[in-house]
Scaffold this active site. Structure first.
Site, PDB file in Angstrom:
ATOM      1  N   ASP A  79       0.826  -1.205   0.000  1.00 24.24           N
ATOM      2  CA  ASP A  79       0.000   0.000   0.000  1.00 24.24           C
ATOM      3  C   ASP A  79       0.863   1.260   0.000  1.00 24.24           C
ATOM      4  O   ASP A  79       2.010   1.259   0.449  1.00 24.24           O
ATOM      5  CB  ASP A  79      -0.959   0.013   1.189  1.00 24.24           C
ATOM      6  N   GLU A 145      -0.045  -1.311   5.811  1.00 24.98           N
ATOM      7  CA  GLU A 145       1.047  -0.791   6.638  1.00 24.98           C
ATOM      8  C   GLU A 145       0.919   0.706   6.857  1.00 24.98           C
ATOM      9  O   GLU A 145       1.196   1.207   7.952  1.00 24.98           O
ATOM     10  CB  GLU A 145       2.396  -1.126   6.000  1.00 24.98           C
TER      11      GLU A 145
END
Length: 439
Positions: A79, A145
């Site tokens: 991400d 994350e």
């Protein structure tokens, strides 16, 4: 080992790695929306002949190369953060660009470049016959994350029941080997008041004014010195042996910090006294600090004590569903971690660097002066999945990754082709060096 052959094979894959990274950059994928990026990475792993490639229920991509005894993992999160104000970008953040040395686009340094190098590092192991009965390599491309660092690995460890011998974080390290980072936590302060008409504020109890007093104390906690004469001893006290048994590692990682990051209020109208006020605090923690100690530190501030039961200090929780719809709640606490300088994992990475590149950081011409002036063994300023891998679960973790830390979350984010190649060679070499030293 033939280190020159490994470096040559990594260089042979420069164009392939560049294409792979640019393909990932072209697919938007903020936290909880990584599916298409991960599908592209899965296709690359399968094309390169990984022995097993699968998704877990949370949506993390797990790619295995080899079938040996010790499991050695290379982690990267898929991400990215959003692009922010697009006017600050000189190029399209998703179309990106490349020239002879650079690759631009959101996620190039933070941190899809690390995933690219890890995937091709595993491929080089296979190409050159480095895989053996001693180890299996796991390359993870993980989720969420940026929203909640370490959540993915809490799931991998506790629910997938995967516990590697050690994990290399492929977050950007500017050519260095990073053995730790400060932790962090997200604290909330809620203050109650009583509303009244704005024409007669004395009839009410203004929650915003109470919060102003508390915020002044929070600022003092961050800014003050640690001396005895200071009524609120600053966080710098944790660098002193008198206050912290872990003061040496605290000095290596740097002092903790605290700052207000958000503010909220409740009020009947713009013509009334506010009856509620809340703030979020970003608290960075050094060695020797815990979530309990940090909450208690806020609770003991003079202004918090003054307002008594009207103030509640708590820690945030995270329960956002992943792109698969799975919810895996966790506290917003991301522990400090540091692996010792003389740990077997640290020594293996230092030996790998020495054998491949010598004893100074490497990098492109535009970065090498800054990098070479810094020690090879260092630490991150920001937070990584290591907060769970080592911070919560005590699995050795260490960092080496392409790109630059100062590119993270910045407009006009770039990474360097030379970094991709160098890290792929490093990753291909490390497992053999480690297992030969630790049979």
């Amino acid at each position: 080992m033939d280190f020159e052959a490994i470096k040559k094979q990594a260089a042979n894959y420069e164009k392939d790695m560049t294409k792979f990274l640019r393909d990932l950059v072209a697919i938007p994928g903020e936290s909880a929306d990584e599916k298409k990026k991960l599908e592209r990475a899965k296709a690359e792993m399968e094309k390169l002949g990984f022995d097993k490639v699968e998704f877990d229920p949370q949506g993390n991509l797990l790619g295995y190369m080899g079938t040996g005894k010790k499991l050695i993992a290379f982690d990267g999160h898929m991400d990215t953060v959003a692009i922010g104000e697009k006017k600050n970008w000189k190029f399209d953040p998703y179309e990106g660009y490349e020239n002879d040395t650079e690759i631009g686009g959101r996620g190039t340094s933070d941190q899809e470049g690390g995933i690219v190098s890890a995937v091709y590092g595993a491929k080089i192991m296979k190409d050159l016959g480095l895989l053996n009965d001693d180890y299996t390599v796991l390359v993870t491309a993980t989720v969420q994350e940026e929203d909640c660092d370490g959540l993915c690995w809490q799931y991998i460890i506790n629910e997938d029941k995967i516990r590697p011998e050690f994990v290399v974080s492929t977050e950007p390290t500017d050519g260095g080997i990073y053995r730790g980072q400060r932790g962090r936590m997200e604290i909330r302060i809620d203050v109650k008041g009583v509303s009244s008409h704005g024409s007669a504020p004395e009839r009410g109890d203004n929650a915003i004014y109470k919060m102003a007093d508390i915020l002044n104390d929070v600022r003092a906690l961050n800014n003050n010195d640690w001396t005895e004469s200071t009524s609120i001893k600053g966080l710098a006290k944790m660098l002193q042996e008198k206050f912290n048994p872990e003061w040496e590692e605290a000095r290596f990682l740097g002092r903790g910090t605290v700052t207000a990051s958000q503010i909220f209020f409740s009020s009947p109208s713009r013509c009334a006294v506010a009856d509620g006020c809340s703030v979020s605090l970003d608290r960075r923690m050094t060695a020797g600090e815990t979530w309990e100690s940090c909450l208690e530190e806020i609770r003991q501030l003079p202004a918090v004590q003054k307002y008594g039961e009207d103030v509640v200090v708590s820690m945030y929780d995270y329960d956002r569903p992943s792109y698969t719809g799975l919810v895996y709640p966790i506290e917003c606490y991301f522990p400090t971690w540091v692996i010792p300088e003389d740990h077997a994992v640290t020594e293996a990475l230092m030996e790998t660097h020495h054998n491949l590149f010598g004893d100074k950081r490497q990098g492109p011409d535009t970065q090498i002066k800054m990098r070479a002036a810094r020690p090879v063994l260092d630490k991150w300023t920001f937070s990584t999945n290591g907060v769970t891998i080592m911070g919560r679960n005590n699995i050795p973790c260490i960092g080496y990754g392409p790109g630059a830390e100062d590119q993270a979350h910045a407009p006009n984010e770039i990474s360097w082709k030379e970094d991709l190649v160098r890290c792929a060679a490093f990753y291909a070499t490390l497992p053999t060096i480690y297992t030969q030293k630790n049979k």
